[in-house]
Design a protein around this motif. Structure first.
Motif, PDB file in Angstrom:
ATOM      1  N   ARG A  90     -13.618  68.780  60.703  1.00 18.86           N
ATOM      2  CA  ARG A  90     -13.321  67.881  59.116  1.00 18.86           C
ATOM      3  C   ARG A  90     -12.492  66.577  59.731  1.00 18.86           C
ATOM      4  O   ARG A  90     -12.391  65.106  59.342  1.00 18.86           O
ATOM      5  CB  ARG A  90     -11.880  68.439  58.440  1.00 18.86           C
ATOM      6  N   ASP A  91     -11.846  66.665  61.288  1.00 12.87           N
ATOM      7  CA  ASP A  91     -11.374  65.423  61.741  1.00 12.87           C
ATOM      8  C   ASP A  91     -12.635  64.289  61.858  1.00 12.87           C
ATOM      9  O   ASP A  91     -12.016  63.267  61.699  1.00 12.87           O
ATOM     10  CB  ASP A  91     -10.377  64.949  62.817  1.00 12.87           C
ATOM     11  N   VAL A  92     -13.892  64.870  62.900  1.00 13.05           N
ATOM     12  CA  VAL A  92     -14.898  64.327  62.790  1.00 13.05           C
ATOM     13  C   VAL A  92     -15.198  63.659  61.800  1.00 13.05           C
ATOM     14  O   VAL A  92     -15.961  62.168  61.936  1.00 13.05           O
ATOM     15  CB  VAL A  92     -15.856  65.100  63.017  1.00 13.05           C
ATOM     16  N   ALA A  93     -15.552  64.466  60.173  1.00  9.40           N
ATOM     17  CA  ALA A  93     -15.570  63.170  59.294  1.00  9.40           C
ATOM     18  C   ALA A  93     -14.746  62.507  59.119  1.00  9.40           C
ATOM     19  O   ALA A  93     -15.597  61.589  57.895  1.00  9.40           O
ATOM     20  CB  ALA A  93     -15.845  64.575  58.206  1.00  9.40           C
ATOM     21  N   ARG A  94     -13.763  62.623  58.887  1.00  7.17           N
ATOM     22  CA  ARG A  94     -12.986  62.126  58.540  1.00  7.17           C
ATOM     23  C   ARG A  94     -12.664  60.226  59.373  1.00  7.17           C
ATOM     24  O   ARG A  94     -12.843  59.352  59.126  1.00  7.17           O
ATOM     25  CB  ARG A  94     -11.320  61.547  59.120  1.00  7.17           C
ATOM     26  N   GLN A  95     -13.696  60.331  60.346  1.00  9.83           N
ATOM     27  CA  GLN A  95     -14.034  59.304  61.527  1.00  9.83           C
ATOM     28  C   GLN A  95     -15.048  58.499  61.134  1.00  9.83           C
ATOM     29  O   GLN A  95     -14.600  57.497  60.569  1.00  9.83           O
ATOM     30  CB  GLN A  95     -13.366  59.879  62.612  1.00  9.83           C
ATOM     31  N   VAL A  96     -15.953  59.345  60.836  1.00 10.81           N
ATOM     32  CA  VAL A  96     -17.106  58.848  59.871  1.00 10.81           C
ATOM     33  C   VAL A  96     -16.818  58.021  59.099  1.00 10.81           C
ATOM     34  O   VAL A  96     -17.198  56.748  58.360  1.00 10.81           O
ATOM     35  CB  VAL A  96     -17.882  60.404  59.442  1.00 10.81           C
ATOM     36  N   CYS A  97     -16.173  58.610  57.612  1.00 10.09           N
ATOM     37  CA  CYS A  97     -15.644  57.508  56.149  1.00 10.09           C
ATOM     38  C   CYS A  97     -15.155  56.861  57.361  1.00 10.09           C
ATOM     39  O   CYS A  97     -15.040  55.426  56.340  1.00 10.09           O
ATOM     40  CB  CYS A  97     -14.598  58.525  55.337  1.00 10.09           C
ATOM     41  N   GLU A  98     -14.288  56.948  57.396  1.00 12.80           N
ATOM     42  CA  GLU A  98     -12.577  55.924  57.442  1.00 12.80           C
ATOM     43  C   GLU A  98     -13.995  54.359  58.691  1.00 12.80           C
ATOM     44  O   GLU A  98     -13.740  53.244  58.666  1.00 12.80           O
ATOM     45  CB  GLU A  98     -11.457  55.447  58.833  1.00 12.80           C
ATOM     46  N   ARG A  99     -14.394  55.231  59.249  1.00 12.34           N
ATOM     47  CA  ARG A  99     -15.545  53.847  60.295  1.00 12.34           C
ATOM     48  C   ARG A  99     -16.970  53.218  59.103  1.00 12.34           C
ATOM     49  O   ARG A  99     -16.788  52.744  59.573  1.00 12.34           O
ATOM     50  CB  ARG A  99     -15.685  54.182  61.404  1.00 12.34           C
TER      51      ARG A  99
END
Length: 230
Positions: free
Chosen positions: A217-226
């Motif tokens: 979920r943290d990896v996915a959050r990084q993708v969404c933020e960047r």
């Protein structure tokens, strides 16, 4: 009888109020706050969670609760410590006077008396499916808790366990929904930017998660933020 009728009305109102809280933390604070309001003799209250030999104090109403929990964790003994790790045995206790328990908990009791504690009660918070910790009630006076206090504490703990379990389940469901949404959004970004299929996009997220020891979920959050790969 009149007093108990009033108490029953308060408990019924509390049961509805607990289920209306917006978060797990709000629910726990309402539980411990209600203990000092509704249980005669209770000066402070808190919920102790035991994980192995580590203790955690939740929603303490006073610093003495945290100090007592930390003390039990350090010395590895004490009434709350015993109750929280009991399986299928004692689910509640009442200690009328700490000075009478020095032999049972030789390290904890003298230090607890220095904290100003005189008596206490504890109740396991449990449902049919899970043990949730222990609700602990403290008084600065020896002999402060009576059988009536113990019954009131037990009734409160029964309502509290259901509310705690319900709030935690709701929070877990909300987190799961949010996680699925974030992962889906991240997959969509990767599919669009890298021309990947759905399976390939998920594989990229999972591989990065495993290679870098980061939760999916943290990896996915990084993708969404960047707006692209992490």
């Amino acid at each position: 009888m009149e007093d108990w009728r009033g108490f029953a009305q308060q408990m019924a109102s509390l049961a509805r109020d607990l289920l209306a809280q917006e978060s797990v933390n709000d629910t726990l604070k309402r539980i411990t706050g209600s203990a000092t309001e509704l249980v005669e003799g209770c000066d402070a209250a808190g919920i102790l969670i035991l994980r192995g030999h580590r203790v955690q104090s939740l929603a303490p109403t006073d610093q003495v609760v945290v100090d007592s929990d930390d003390l039990q964790g350090r010395v590895g003994e004490g009434p709350c410590f015993d109750a929280a790790r009991t399986s299928g045995g004692q689910r509640q206790f009442r200690i009328a006077d700490f000075t009478d328990q020095a032999r049972r908990w030789p390290e904890y009791v003298p230090a607890a008396r220095r904290l100003g504690l005189g008596s206490m009660m504890g109740f396991l918070l449990f449902t049919e499916d899970e043990d949730l910790g222990a609700l602990n009630l403290y008084s600065y006076r020896p002999g402060a808790f009576t059988e009536a206090s113990e019954l009131a504490g037990w009734l409160l703990a029964s309502h509290a366990a259901v509310a705690f379990s319900s709030a935690r389940t709701h929070a877990q469901m909300q987190e799961a929904i949010g996680t699925r949404h974030t992962i889906g959004e991240a997959m969509g970004i990767l599919m669009g930017s890298r021309r990947l299929t759905e399976d390939q996009a998920f594989a990229v997220l999972r591989r990065y998660s495993q290679d870098h020891n980061v939760k999916l979920r943290d990896v996915a959050r990084q993708v969404c933020e960047r707006g692209g790969p992490p």
